[in-house]
Write a protein that holds these residues in place. Structure first.
Motif, mmCIF file in Angstrom:
data_model
loop_
_atom_site.group_PDB
_atom_site.id
_atom_site.type_symbol
_atom_site.label_atom_id
_atom_site.label_comp_id
_atom_site.label_asym_id
_atom_site.label_seq_id
_atom_site.Cartn_x
_atom_site.Cartn_y
_atom_site.Cartn_z
ATOM 1 N N LEU A 65 4.534 46.177 5.030
ATOM 2 C CA LEU A 65 4.284 46.257 6.473
ATOM 3 C C LEU A 65 4.685 44.944 7.154
ATOM 4 C CD1 LEU A 65 3.195 47.703 8.969
ATOM 5 C CD2 LEU A 65 0.903 46.911 8.321
ATOM 6 N N HIS A 66 4.281 43.831 6.568
ATOM 7 C CA HIS A 66 4.642 42.520 7.131
ATOM 8 C C HIS A 66 6.157 42.363 7.220
ATOM 9 C CE1 HIS A 66 4.836 38.225 7.849
ATOM 10 N NE2 HIS A 66 5.619 38.128 6.788
ATOM 11 N N CYS A 67 6.857 42.691 6.139
ATOM 12 C CA CYS A 67 8.316 42.549 6.107
ATOM 13 C C CYS A 67 8.985 43.462 7.139
ATOM 14 C CB CYS A 67 8.850 42.864 4.711
ATOM 15 S SG CYS A 67 8.344 41.680 3.443
ATOM 16 N N PHE A 68 8.548 44.708 7.189
ATOM 17 C CA PHE A 68 9.141 45.637 8.156
ATOM 18 C C PHE A 68 8.871 45.188 9.596
ATOM 19 C CE2 PHE A 68 8.664 49.103 4.763
ATOM 20 C CZ PHE A 68 9.979 48.981 4.353
ATOM 21 N N GLN A 69 7.697 44.640 9.856
ATOM 22 C CA GLN A 69 7.378 44.156 11.209
ATOM 23 C C GLN A 69 8.251 42.950 11.571
ATOM 24 O OE1 GLN A 69 3.118 43.668 10.775
ATOM 25 N NE2 GLN A 69 2.731 45.527 11.961
ATOM 26 N N GLU A 70 8.481 42.062 10.607
ATOM 27 C CA GLU A 70 9.359 40.915 10.868
ATOM 28 C C GLU A 70 10.765 41.402 11.217
ATOM 29 O OE1 GLU A 70 8.699 37.579 11.098
ATOM 30 O OE2 GLU A 70 6.607 38.217 10.976
ATOM 31 N N GLY A 71 11.264 42.356 10.443
ATOM 32 C CA GLY A 71 12.583 42.910 10.720
ATOM 33 C C GLY A 71 12.644 43.591 12.071
ATOM 34 N N ARG A 72 11.613 44.374 12.395
ATOM 35 C CA ARG A 72 11.586 45.071 13.685
ATOM 36 C C ARG A 72 11.601 44.085 14.843
ATOM 37 N NH1 ARG A 72 8.774 45.394 17.638
ATOM 38 N NH2 ARG A 72 6.978 44.444 16.646
ATOM 39 N N LYS A 73 10.823 43.022 14.733
ATOM 40 C CA LYS A 73 10.791 42.027 15.814
ATOM 41 C C LYS A 73 12.173 41.407 16.041
ATOM 42 C CE LYS A 73 6.768 40.126 14.245
ATOM 43 N NZ LYS A 73 5.818 39.039 14.026
ATOM 44 N N LEU A 74 12.850 41.086 14.940
ATOM 45 C CA LEU A 74 14.189 40.499 15.070
ATOM 46 C C LEU A 74 15.180 41.502 15.642
ATOM 47 C CD1 LEU A 74 14.263 38.484 11.738
ATOM 48 C CD2 LEU A 74 14.429 37.516 14.043
ATOM 49 N N PHE A 75 15.120 42.746 15.168
ATOM 50 C CA PHE A 75 16.019 43.771 15.721
ATOM 51 C C PHE A 75 15.758 43.982 17.208
ATOM 52 C CE2 PHE A 75 16.534 45.809 11.330
ATOM 53 C CZ PHE A 75 17.827 45.355 11.170
ATOM 54 N N GLU A 76 14.492 44.044 17.577
ATOM 55 C CA GLU A 76 14.173 44.268 18.991
ATOM 56 C C GLU A 76 14.668 43.109 19.851
ATOM 57 O OE1 GLU A 76 10.312 45.072 21.841
ATOM 58 O OE2 GLU A 76 10.264 45.827 19.782
ATOM 59 N N ALA A 77 14.518 41.887 19.340
ATOM 60 C CA ALA A 77 14.957 40.716 20.111
ATOM 61 C C ALA A 77 16.477 40.644 20.249
ATOM 62 C CB ALA A 77 14.434 39.438 19.450
ATOM 63 N N THR A 78 17.193 41.133 19.245
ATOM 64 C CA THR A 78 18.645 41.009 19.273
ATOM 65 C C THR A 78 19.359 42.279 19.730
ATOM 66 O OG1 THR A 78 18.770 41.606 16.926
ATOM 67 C CG2 THR A 78 18.709 39.251 17.453
ATOM 68 N N GLU A 79 18.833 43.429 19.376
ATOM 69 C CA GLU A 79 19.518 44.694 19.629
ATOM 70 C C GLU A 79 18.857 45.541 20.715
ATOM 71 O OE1 GLU A 79 22.490 45.201 17.865
ATOM 72 O OE2 GLU A 79 21.934 43.131 17.432
ATOM 73 N N GLY A 80 17.606 45.241 21.020
ATOM 74 C CA GLY A 80 16.896 45.996 22.049
ATOM 75 C C GLY A 80 15.983 47.060 21.464
ATOM 76 N N ARG A 81 15.062 47.526 22.292
ATOM 77 C CA ARG A 81 14.051 48.499 21.865
ATOM 78 C C ARG A 81 14.624 49.837 21.445
ATOM 79 N NH1 ARG A 81 10.086 49.426 26.500
ATOM 80 N NH2 ARG A 81 9.693 51.212 25.191
ATOM 81 N N PHE A 82 15.730 50.244 22.038
ATOM 82 C CA PHE A 82 16.235 51.589 21.820
ATOM 83 C C PHE A 82 17.389 51.655 20.823
ATOM 84 C CE2 PHE A 82 14.391 51.477 26.112
ATOM 85 C CZ PHE A 82 13.308 52.317 25.871
ATOM 86 N N ASN A 83 17.641 50.560 20.127
ATOM 87 C CA ASN A 83 18.698 50.537 19.126
ATOM 88 C C ASN A 83 18.233 51.252 17.860
ATOM 89 O OD1 ASN A 83 20.046 49.117 16.654
ATOM 90 N ND2 ASN A 83 21.397 48.723 18.399
ATOM 91 N N PRO A 84 19.105 51.995 17.184
ATOM 92 C CA PRO A 84 18.710 52.682 15.948
ATOM 93 C C PRO A 84 18.164 51.756 14.867
ATOM 94 C CG PRO A 84 20.811 53.532 16.728
ATOM 95 C CD PRO A 84 20.474 52.351 17.598
ATOM 96 N N LEU A 85 18.675 50.534 14.779
ATOM 97 C CA LEU A 85 18.144 49.589 13.786
ATOM 98 C C LEU A 85 16.685 49.253 14.085
ATOM 99 C CD1 LEU A 85 21.185 47.156 13.493
ATOM 100 C CD2 LEU A 85 20.409 48.800 11.772
ATOM 101 N N THR A 86 16.378 49.060 15.356
ATOM 102 C CA THR A 86 14.995 48.769 15.755
ATOM 103 C C THR A 86 14.105 49.967 15.449
ATOM 104 O OG1 THR A 86 15.861 47.377 17.539
ATOM 105 C CG2 THR A 86 13.540 47.998 17.669
ATOM 106 N N GLY A 87 14.584 51.153 15.784
ATOM 107 C CA GLY A 87 13.813 52.365 15.530
ATOM 108 C C GLY A 87 13.564 52.595 14.055
ATOM 109 N N SER A 88 14.572 52.351 13.247
ATOM 110 C CA SER A 88 14.432 52.522 11.802
ATOM 111 C C SER A 88 13.411 51.541 11.232
ATOM 112 C CB SER A 88 15.794 52.321 11.133
ATOM 113 O OG SER A 88 15.690 52.467 9.749
ATOM 114 N N ALA A 89 13.448 50.303 11.706
ATOM 115 C CA ALA A 89 12.479 49.311 11.239
ATOM 116 C C ALA A 89 11.064 49.679 11.684
ATOM 117 C CB ALA A 89 12.864 47.925 11.759
ATOM 118 N N ALA A 90 10.930 50.201 12.898
ATOM 119 C CA ALA A 90 9.611 50.635 13.380
ATOM 120 C C ALA A 90 9.100 51.810 12.560
ATOM 121 C CB ALA A 90 9.695 51.013 14.864
#
Length: 145
Positions: free
Chosen positions: A110-135
């Motif tokens: 959970l910690h690792c996935f949350q770290e990845g999601r935060k980075l994806f959201e900061a770089t790719e945006g909330r609606f990017n598939p990478l962010t969604g997959s990490a969430a």
């Protein structure tokens, strides 16, 4: 990938963070196919080295760092799953774990996935598939806790 790393070591060149990440992912995939917890832990260690190296060598590449965090989360989640599987041959994928050992791995994932999601959201945006997959990955880990 393993051979490429070995050749580099023979000629005195260190493996790059990308080599380590790729090697760790490959080892984890093979280990998961055979339910080999020890090899998944070894793969997780290689991927952790890749993360440390990437942070120092390419600090501005946050997308790749997020991907490495996701790989670490996948290893931890796989370890939690294998602990559950050792206790129950067919664990319920939608139920919280009843094992403190599995829970430790799911918390780490959970910690690792949350770290990845935060980075994806900061770089790719909330609606990017990478962010969604990490969430989604973080949600599956949270479901197991």
């Amino acid at each position: 990938v393993q051979r490429a790393v070995e050749v580099k070591e023979r000629v005195g060149r260190p493996a790059s963070w990308f080599d380590l990440w790729d090697l760790g992912r490959m080892k984890a995939t093979l280990a998961l196919k055979s339910d080999d917890m020890e090899s998944i832990q070894e793969a997780q260690s290689v991927i952790s080295r890749a993360l440390c190296q990437q942070q120092s060598e390419a600090p501005d590449d946050r997308v790749m760092r997020a991907k490495i965090w996701s790989s670490l989360g996948e290893c931890a989640f796989a370890l939690g799953h294998l602990v559950e599987k050792s206790r129950h041959p067919t664990p319920d994928p939608h139920a919280a774990t009843d094992s403190s050992d599995a829970s430790r791995h799911f918390e780490q994932s959970l910690h690792c996935f949350q770290e990845g999601r935060k980075l994806f959201e900061a770089t790719e945006g909330r609606f990017n598939p990478l962010t969604g997959s990490a969430a989604e990955s973080a949600a599956w880990a949270a479901l197991k806790l």
